[in-house]
Design a protein around this motif. Sequence first.
Motif, PDB file in Angstrom:
ATOM      1  N   TRP A 158       0.821  -1.207   0.000  1.00  0.00           N
ATOM      2  CA  TRP A 158       0.000   0.000   0.000  1.00  0.00           C
ATOM      3  C   TRP A 158       0.860   1.264   0.000  1.00  0.00           C
ATOM      4  O   TRP A 158       0.383   2.359  -0.273  1.00  0.00           O
ATOM      5  N   LEU A 159       2.160   1.100   0.287  1.00  0.00           N
ATOM      6  CA  LEU A 159       3.058   2.260   0.333  1.00  0.00           C
ATOM      7  C   LEU A 159       3.793   2.477  -0.983  1.00  0.00           C
ATOM      8  O   LEU A 159       3.954   3.611  -1.433  1.00  0.00           O
ATOM      9  N   VAL A 160       4.257   1.390  -1.615  1.00  0.00           N
ATOM     10  CA  VAL A 160       5.033   1.516  -2.850  1.00  0.00           C
ATOM     11  C   VAL A 160       4.432   0.650  -3.950  1.00  0.00           C
ATOM     12  O   VAL A 160       3.766  -0.356  -3.680  1.00  0.00           O
ATOM     13  N   ASP A 161       4.708   1.052  -5.184  1.00  0.00           N
ATOM     14  CA  ASP A 161       4.337   0.274  -6.364  1.00  0.00           C
ATOM     15  C   ASP A 161       5.414  -0.798  -6.542  1.00  0.00           C
ATOM     16  O   ASP A 161       6.505  -0.511  -7.035  1.00  0.00           O
ATOM     17  N   TYR A 208       0.071  13.000   2.706  1.00  0.00           N
ATOM     18  CA  TYR A 208      -0.042  11.927   3.687  1.00  0.00           C
ATOM     19  C   TYR A 208       1.152  10.968   3.643  1.00  0.00           C
ATOM     20  O   TYR A 208       1.166   9.965   4.364  1.00  0.00           O
ATOM     21  N   LEU A 209       2.142  11.287   2.803  1.00  0.00           N
ATOM     22  CA  LEU A 209       3.237  10.340   2.580  1.00  0.00           C
ATOM     23  C   LEU A 209       4.068  10.126   3.842  1.00  0.00           C
ATOM     24  O   LEU A 209       4.389   8.982   4.194  1.00  0.00           O
ATOM     25  N   GLN A 217       4.706   6.611   5.668  1.00  0.00           N
ATOM     26  CA  GLN A 217       6.054   6.075   5.876  1.00  0.00           C
ATOM     27  C   GLN A 217       6.309   5.801   7.357  1.00  0.00           C
ATOM     28  O   GLN A 217       6.946   4.806   7.713  1.00  0.00           O
ATOM     29  N   ASP A 218       5.805   6.684   8.219  1.00  0.00           N
ATOM     30  CA  ASP A 218       5.937   6.450   9.657  1.00  0.00           C
ATOM     31  C   ASP A 218       5.220   5.160  10.066  1.00  0.00           C
ATOM     32  O   ASP A 218       5.755   4.351  10.834  1.00  0.00           O
ATOM     33  N   GLU A 231      14.301   1.258   6.487  1.00  0.00           N
ATOM     34  CA  GLU A 231      14.477   2.144   5.317  1.00  0.00           C
ATOM     35  C   GLU A 231      13.169   2.321   4.554  1.00  0.00           C
ATOM     36  O   GLU A 231      13.148   2.376   3.320  1.00  0.00           O
ATOM     37  N   MET A 232      12.082   2.441   5.287  1.00  0.00           N
ATOM     38  CA  MET A 232      10.761   2.580   4.670  1.00  0.00           C
ATOM     39  C   MET A 232      10.603   3.861   3.861  1.00  0.00           C
ATOM     40  O   MET A 232       9.774   3.939   2.956  1.00  0.00           O
TER      41      MET A 232
END
Length: 343
Positions: A19-22, A45-46, A50-51, A73-74
Motif C-alpha cells: 500500500w506504500l510503494v508500487d 499523507y506520505l 512512511q511512519d 528504510e521505509m
Amino acid sequence: MTETLLQTTVVGSYPQPDWLVDRALLMKGVPRTRLHELWRVQEPYLQQGQDDATLLAIRDMERAGIDIITDGEMRRESYSNHFATALDGVDNESPAEIVNNRGQKTVVPRVVGKIRRTRPVEVRDMQFLRANTGKAAKITLPGPFTMGQQVHDEFYKDAEAMCMDYAAAVNEEAHELVKAGADVIQLDEPWLRNNPDEAQRYAVKVINRALQGIPVPTVVHLCFGYAAVVTGLKPTGYSFLPQLSDTIAQQISIESAQPKIDLGVLKDLAPKKIMLGVIDLSDPEAETPQKVAERIRAGLKYLSPDKLLPAPDCGMKYLPRATAFGKLKALADGAAIVRGELA
C-alpha cells in the motif's frame, strides 16, 4: 553486564508494504535519481504513511528477536538516492545517462557544483526509530565511494576530490545521527567490488574521512547486489576486501550465504568484527534455524563468537514481507542454537 554473543542484526532495508510503494515499479531496478512515482500514498499523507510502515518494520524485527534493528528504510526509494540526491551540487531534475561495462544504461544525477550537506537528511528517521524501540538501533548511509560511482561528474573532473566531499557530507550527517540516538552507523559500499582498481587508489581514505570521529560502532557493508536484481551465479570471492582492514570501521559486513564465498578470507580482516551474511535472499523459502546455525558455525571456524554478528546477506527490500519475517525469525533462532552450544 557482558555483551550478548552472536548479536543478530539486519543489513538495513525491510520490505515496504504494497500500500506504500508500487512493487512492480520497485522491481525494475535500483534508482539513482528520485523516483516519486514509486509512492502510492499522496504527498500530503506520505510522511504519515512512511511512519506507519516504519512501525510495522520495527515491530517485525522485534518480534523476530533481532538484537540490533534498523527502521527498515521505509522512507527510501533506494539505499542510496534518499541521501545522495539531498546534497547541494547535485542536479537531479535533468539527469544524465551512463553505460556500465555490461552495456546497461542507467539514469543518474549530474554533479554540477561542490558537494555539500546543507540540511539534515536522515536525522528525523533516526529520532523516530529511537522513540519507538528500546532495542539497539542502527542507521545506514550510502558510502562516499559508492555515491561517487553513481553520478555523472561535470564539475570536479577528479573522482577522489569529489568522493572526499561526499565523505565530509556523510560525516556531518553521521555525527548528527549519533546525537539522535544511533547506536551503530553503517556505510553501504557495494561499489567497492565493482571498481576495485579505483577503490584501491582512494576508497579507504574516503571511508575513513566519512567515519572520522564517530563515537559509536561503525560498519562498512559490501555485497554483490540484491538477489532480486543480480540474478544468476554470484562471484565466490571479493575483489576488494582485505583492504578494508585498513579502515577505521570496527565492523565489516559481507554477503556469504548465496555466493558461498571461501570464509578463509575472514582471516584477512582481523581484528575487525564481521557481520556475516547467513541468510540467502535468493531462496524464496525461509531457512530453518538449523541451516542458519550451520552457517554460523562455519564462520566460527575463522572468528571468535564475540567477533561474529549473524545477518542477512543484504537488504531485504525486494522480498515478500512474510518471507522476510520468516528469514529473520530463523536468523534469531539459529543464533540462539549456537549461542546455547557456546554456553
